[in-house]
Design a protein around this motif. Structure first.
Motif: not given
Lengths: 317, 376
Positions: A75, A102, A105-106, A108, B4, B7, B10-11, B221-222
């Motif tokens: 991570q 996009f 945003r991923m 942040r 989050s 995120r 965003a998706v 991303v999770r």
């Protein structure tokens, strides 16, 4: 594992089913370097890169990437690494700006829209920001993908055959960009099977059948492979090529237009061949320095492509 | 580092943009369900009327005429002609030009008057039992009513005598026995299942097939952010479908909504989630959009045939009922019928809710276990 290494892995092994794709792979990538990762198709380059950024879990082996453990801290690695896939993998049905937004945003990112706008300006795509990414040409897609991978300011870039299928001008521009990033201190690990790209790297590793055959600073590779190369010009070059291929002491004959590069592992035996040929006075023979290109052709010929293409064809001898 | 919201949204936004750009799929999500509602709502009828009937008349007279007239006014039988011999009648049954052949034997009128109880033969094409069933069941009632009215005066003694007691059937919840009243609420379960499962599965597999999943999971991303972000837009699609559906059911098909709205809403949300989870599960075991479509399609047939939508659930053997009970649509179908037609409240559907909840837990557990953050 020292602090000046961006990547350091030992004994990485990966199986897909019963097929071993990567076999006890070691690699050290110094910080700030452009590290070239070479090998034929299907040799395990993509799998190795994916293991380094936490997208695949190795069967065995250990390693760190930017100081994070590649198995337990995937991570954190993702936060600090920019990864550009072999195939264009941004959203073709989103616009250029939407794609960058996009990605921002991923991660942040703060000041998202300012950074996206700056990236668009750098790319020279500000006027086309509303265009769907799928409508871009191959070269532009590549540049957009690189911009997306660099958007969050990663310290390490993993580029998986970034210039495959891109025209020569776009490839040159792409490498100018990579050198610019490297000068800013970004470490770049780039896989390729283009010779002219390999020579631009500071370090090189060559992989075939999932095993590393050779690695080191680019300048040391010819010595490591241990080839001596002579350059020949003159009349009836095709006839000479055919004859040399059958001559003992000659391990490889590579043709570049009207010029032959004749290489051998045994320096003395090759010198003997050259002396004999020279005595006929038909061709001009010059000893060739460096010989990185010949070294790779030699490696490829020794390790034919698992998919059965290039390798042997490019090898010659 | 936990979930989050940035995120996730965003998706979500990305998914909406893609949905908006893919006009055909978007149209399919709203347009096809409405088309199907109209098609099936109007087309399916388990109580067919006006079935083509031929008469072989070896005798005629007032009694025969009265009886045929009664059959005709029942709406089940439509007399299409007269045949002169037995072979012609059989041929008509075989080639499908008639469903029934009524045979009036020679000397029928005379034998009735003499009190000999002559027999009328009704030859029926029973290759499709449900087509012939209602008409046949109605026939003896029709005949005895007609005869009671015709055989008066001196003939009264020959009329069939009434049973010593009478049975009153009280048809509850659908007194007119309209098929649409039964089909339309069930259709909601089927259509929701069909679109939700398939669209979710395809939307997720598309990321792997196009390679965008690799970019996505190379970012921090999770899994939960991806899963929820991708699923939420389709929950809204399910809401729109259901709203349109309920309106059409009320306005066009005149299907009542008698029960508790809260009960319906609870069951409906649970059902949407279970279908999306199933779509997500399918996406984790398939590698291409085509495969995802195929597997979704295979879940459709049992959903239609074993859920009680097409055929009575009680009529299935025990093992088939076990399979049927594992299908979410079985339980949601009961919820919609109970709530809309029978006026049920939350307490009445608690068993069905529990069943859907249980199925959902199993599916979500398997789906989350299958979905990994890596590419292996």
């Amino acid at each position: 594992m020292t602090a000046d290494l961006a990547i350091s892995v030992r004994g990485l092994t990966k199986d897909f089913g019963s097929h071993r794709v990567v076999d006890h792979f070691d690699m050290d990538v110094p910080k700030g370097a452009i590290y070239g990762f070479l090998g034929p198709n299907g040799s395990g380059k993509t799998t190795t890169i994916r293991m380094m950024c936490g997208l695949l879990t190795p069967e065995s082996g250990t390693g760190q990437c930017l100081g994070f453990d590649i198995i337990r801290e995937a991570q954190q690695i993702k936060e600090h690494v920019g990864y550009m896939t072999q195939k264009f993998s941004l959203y073709e049905d989103l616009t250029i700006r939407e794609n960058l937004d996009f990605i921002a945003r991923m991660y942040r990112m703060k000041d998202r829209s300012a950074k996206v706008s700056a990236a668009l300006a750098d790319l020279g795509l500000t006027n086309r920001a509303g265009q769907l990414a799928g409508t871009l040409s191959g070269g532009w897609k590549q540049r957009l993908a690189l911009a997306a991978a660099m958007l969050h300011g990663p310290q390490l870039l993993l580029l998986d055959e970034p210039t495959a299928g891109v025209d020569p001008k776009a490839r040159r521009d792409f490498w100018d960009e990579i050198r610019r990033l490297s000068a800013q201190g970004v470490t770049v690990l780039v896989s390729t099977h283009y010779m002219d790209e390999a020579v631009q790297c500071d370090f090189i590793a060559y992989i075939a059948y999932g095993k590393k055959l050779i690695s080191g600073p680019a300048g040391d590779i010819p010595a490591l492979v241990g080839l001596t190369t002579w350059r020949v010009e003159g009349p009836d070059i095709s006839g000479l090529e055919a004859r040399l291929r059958k001559t003992p002491g000659v391990d490889q004959v590579a043709r570049f237009g009207a010029v032959l590069h004749v290489s051998g592992k045994d320096k003395a035996a090759l010198a003997q061949v050259v002396a004999t040929e020279r005595a006929q006075g038909l061709h001009q023979w010059h000893e060739q320095a460096g010989g990185l290109e010949e070294a790779f052709i030699y490696l490829m010929a020794g390790a034919p492509d698992t998919l059965g293409n290039d390798g042997a064809a490019a090898g010659g001898a | 580092m936990g979930f989050s919201f940035a995120r996730f949204s965003a998706v979500l936004v990305k998914e909406f943009i893609q949905m908006r750009r893919d006009r055909i799929t978007f149209g399919m999500m709203i347009g096809i369900p409405i088309m199907q509602l109209f098609l099936f709502g109007f087309a399916i009828n388990s109580d067919p009327k006006h079935l083509p009937t031929l008469v072989e008349m070896a005798d005629q007279g007032p009694i025969t005429r009265a009886m045929l007239m009664a059959m005709k006014t029942s709406d089940y039988f439509a007399f299409e002609g007269i045949v002169t011999d037995r072979e012609a009648g059989d041929r008509a049954l075989r080639d499908g030009s008639a469903n029934f052949v009524a045979v009036i034997p020679p000397g029928f009128e005379r034998d009735v008057i003499r009190g000999l109880s002559p027999q009328i033969l009704l030859a029926a094409d029973a290759s499709d039992p449900s087509a012939a069933g209602n008409a046949v069941a109605a026939l003896s009632g029709i005949v005895s009513t007609a005869m009671a009215q015709t055989l008066t005066g001196p003939l009264r003694a020959t009329a069939p005598s009434p049973a010593p007691f009478s049975v009153t059937v009280h048809k509850q919840f659908n007194p007119e026995g309209r098929t649409a009243t039964n089909i339309v609420p069930g259709l909601l379960a089927i259509i929701l299942s069909m679109t939700m499962v398939m669209i979710t599965a395809v939307a997720i597999v598309r990321e792997s097939e196009k390679g965008t999943m690799e970019t996505l999971i190379a970012t921090p991303v999770r899994p939960a952010e991806v899963m929820l972000g991708k699923i939420t837009p389709y929950i809204l699609v399910g809401y729109v479908q259901t709203l349109v559906f309920l309106l059409a059911a009320r306005v066009i098909f005149d299907v009542p909504f008698l029960g508790s709205r809260l009960a319906f809403f609870t069951g409906f949300n649970l059902y949407i989630v279970v279908n999306l989870a199933l779509g997500f599960l399918i996406s984790t075991v398939t590698r291409s959009q085509m495969q995802a479509m195929q597997i979704s399609f295979f879940t459709l047939l049992p959903t239609i045939l074993l859920s009680g939508f097409m055929f009575p659930f009680a009529g299935m053997p025990g093992w088939a009922q076990v399979i049927g009970n594992a299908i979410p649509a079985t339980h949601f179908l009961r919820i919609t019928r109970k709530v809309m037609l029978k006026g049920a409240g939350l307490a009445d559907i608690s068993h069905d809710l529990a069943a859907i909840g249980l199925i959902m837990l199993v599916i979500v557990a398997v789906a989350l276990k299958r979905y990994r953050q890596t590419l292996d």
